[in-house]
Design an enzyme around this catalytic site. Structure first.
Site, short mmCIF file in Angstrom:
data_model
loop_
_atom_site.label_atom_id
_atom_site.label_comp_id
_atom_site.label_asym_id
_atom_site.label_seq_id
_atom_site.Cartn_x
_atom_site.Cartn_y
_atom_site.Cartn_z
N TYR A 48 113.35 76.50 11.84
CA TYR A 48 112.36 75.42 11.86
C TYR A 48 111.83 75.18 13.27
CZ TYR A 48 113.91 74.01 7.15
OH TYR A 48 114.22 73.95 5.82
N SER B 32 111.45 70.02 -1.16
CA SER B 32 110.03 69.95 -1.54
C SER B 32 109.82 69.23 -2.86
CB SER B 32 109.40 71.35 -1.60
OG SER B 32 108.00 71.27 -1.47
N LEU C 291 107.95 66.89 -3.42
CA LEU C 291 106.52 66.55 -3.54
C LEU C 291 105.65 67.81 -3.55
CD1 LEU C 291 106.28 63.46 -1.15
CD2 LEU C 291 106.55 63.50 -3.64
N THR D 106 101.32 64.21 -4.00
CA THR D 106 100.78 62.94 -3.50
C THR D 106 99.31 62.79 -3.86
OG1 THR D 106 100.04 63.81 -1.36
CG2 THR D 106 102.34 63.08 -1.52
#
Length: 350
Positions: free
Chosen positions: A53, A238, A240, A246
């Site tokens: 990351y 994840s 969403l 959204t």
């Protein structure tokens, strides 16, 4: 905030886990520190990161998310024992990470020491394998014809997994990690590791995190059943669908700074007509329930039997606040019935 036991471990973790993959590209050090402060102050005691990351991964930012967390820890050493910290070792595929080598006992030893340095901590609570060495049905490979198990050298795969378990056992014995877990794996992967741990006398994995949302249901019920019966925490990532649920990407919108404005390593495989149509219906259900679309999606995941903690993230503290508030909700039966109707029409929209 509710807390659940993390698989077979002694750890109690909040039902919300702070995902940090935005730290280093979408978030500055100051913003990352603000998110970590908010999380701890709001009762979140579970933080997830990875050596590769921030996302999208690239060589110049490799390891920056762990560095940001480490800098925060260095400024707040008294907070280390207040939360459970997870990180992950990257598998093959990224040339700038150990020459794209597979996960092994040797690479675990190297990667773990580097993660500990970046995180500025003496131990990691849960050390995870980011993805299997074999090609598995994750990251857009869950559709028919994207994988072929007949092409896997099973004896070689098992030998590699046995070597991984040996490396994990050595790390536990050295006190560098307390527990370990899987990510982006399958029921076969879970049970093979369980068998190898039993054979070799190494503690079994306590958790697995896989992609799971209203738009990506392939783990329910089969893999989640395995987790419940084998006492392995199931941690959706994840929830969403990279922000799709959204509604912010409706009508091909690309809000400035949003994830879909960045180049994606696997491409925008979630960007399908079916995914957008399903999302539009979920937005209507959320409006009828008088909650936000994000709250609908997160509250639904929370109520799936077998989910231990849901990994959420955001680029602002306000987004985190909205998402965390979803875990105070309980969806009514009528709302769940409406959701079921959409699932029947769009069981696998991407």
């Amino acid at each position: 905030m509710q807390y659940n036991k993390l698989g077979s471990s002694e750890l109690q973790v909040s039902e919300v886990c702070l995902g940090t993959m935005t730290f280093g590209i979408q978030n500055t050090q100051q913003e990352a520190s603000e998110q970590l402060d908010y999380a701890i102050d709001s009762g979140i005691n579970f933080v997830d990161t990875a050596e590769m990351y921030p996302i999208p991964p690239n060589e110049p930012t490799y390891g920056d998310t762990e560095r940001f967390i480490g800098n925060w820890l260095a400024a707040n050493p008294h907070k280390r024992d207040k939360f459970v910290l997870m990180t992950k070792i990257a598998g093959g595929g990224l040339k700038y990470i150990r020459e794209a080598s597979n996960i092994s006992s040797a690479t675990i030893a190297l990667a773990l020491d580097e993660s500990l340095k970046r995180l500025q901590t003496d131990y990691i609570d849960v050390y995870q394998l980011h993805w299997p060495n074999r090609t598995s049905p994750h990251f857009a490979k869950h559709w028919p014809w994207r994988t072929n198990p007949l092409e896997t050298d099973l004896a070689k795969e098992r030998d590699g997994m046995r070597d991984i378990v040996a490396g994990i056992g050595a790390a536990i014995d050295a006190g560098k990690i307390r527990h370990w877990g899987l990510s982006d794996d399958t029921p076969w992967g879970i049970h093979t590791f369980l068998n190898l741990c039993n054979e070799m006398g190494v503690p079994k994995p306590v958790s697995i995190q896989n992609e799971f949302s209203l738009l990506h249901l392939k783990d329910w019920p089969y893999l989640i059943e395995s987790c419940v019966f084998e006492d392995i925490a199931y941690l959706p990532w994840s929830p969403l669908a990279t922000g799709l649920l959204t509604g912010k990407y409706a009508d091909d919108a690309r809000p400035k700074g949003s994830r879909w404005t960045f180049v994606q390593r696997q491409g925008l495989f979630r960007n399908t007509a079916e995914a957008h149509e399903a999302t539009a219906r979920y937005l209507e259900i959320a409006a009828r329930a008088n909650i936000t679309p994000a709250q609908l999606a997160l509250a639904w995941v929370k109520q799936v039997p077998g989910v231990t903690s849901t990994i959420i993230g955001g680029t602002t503290v306000d987004q985190l606040k909205e998402n965390v508030s979803a875990f105070e909700l309980c969806l009514g039966e009528d709302t769940k019935k409406q959701i079921n109707q959409v699932i029947k029409h769009f069981p696998a929209p991407f």
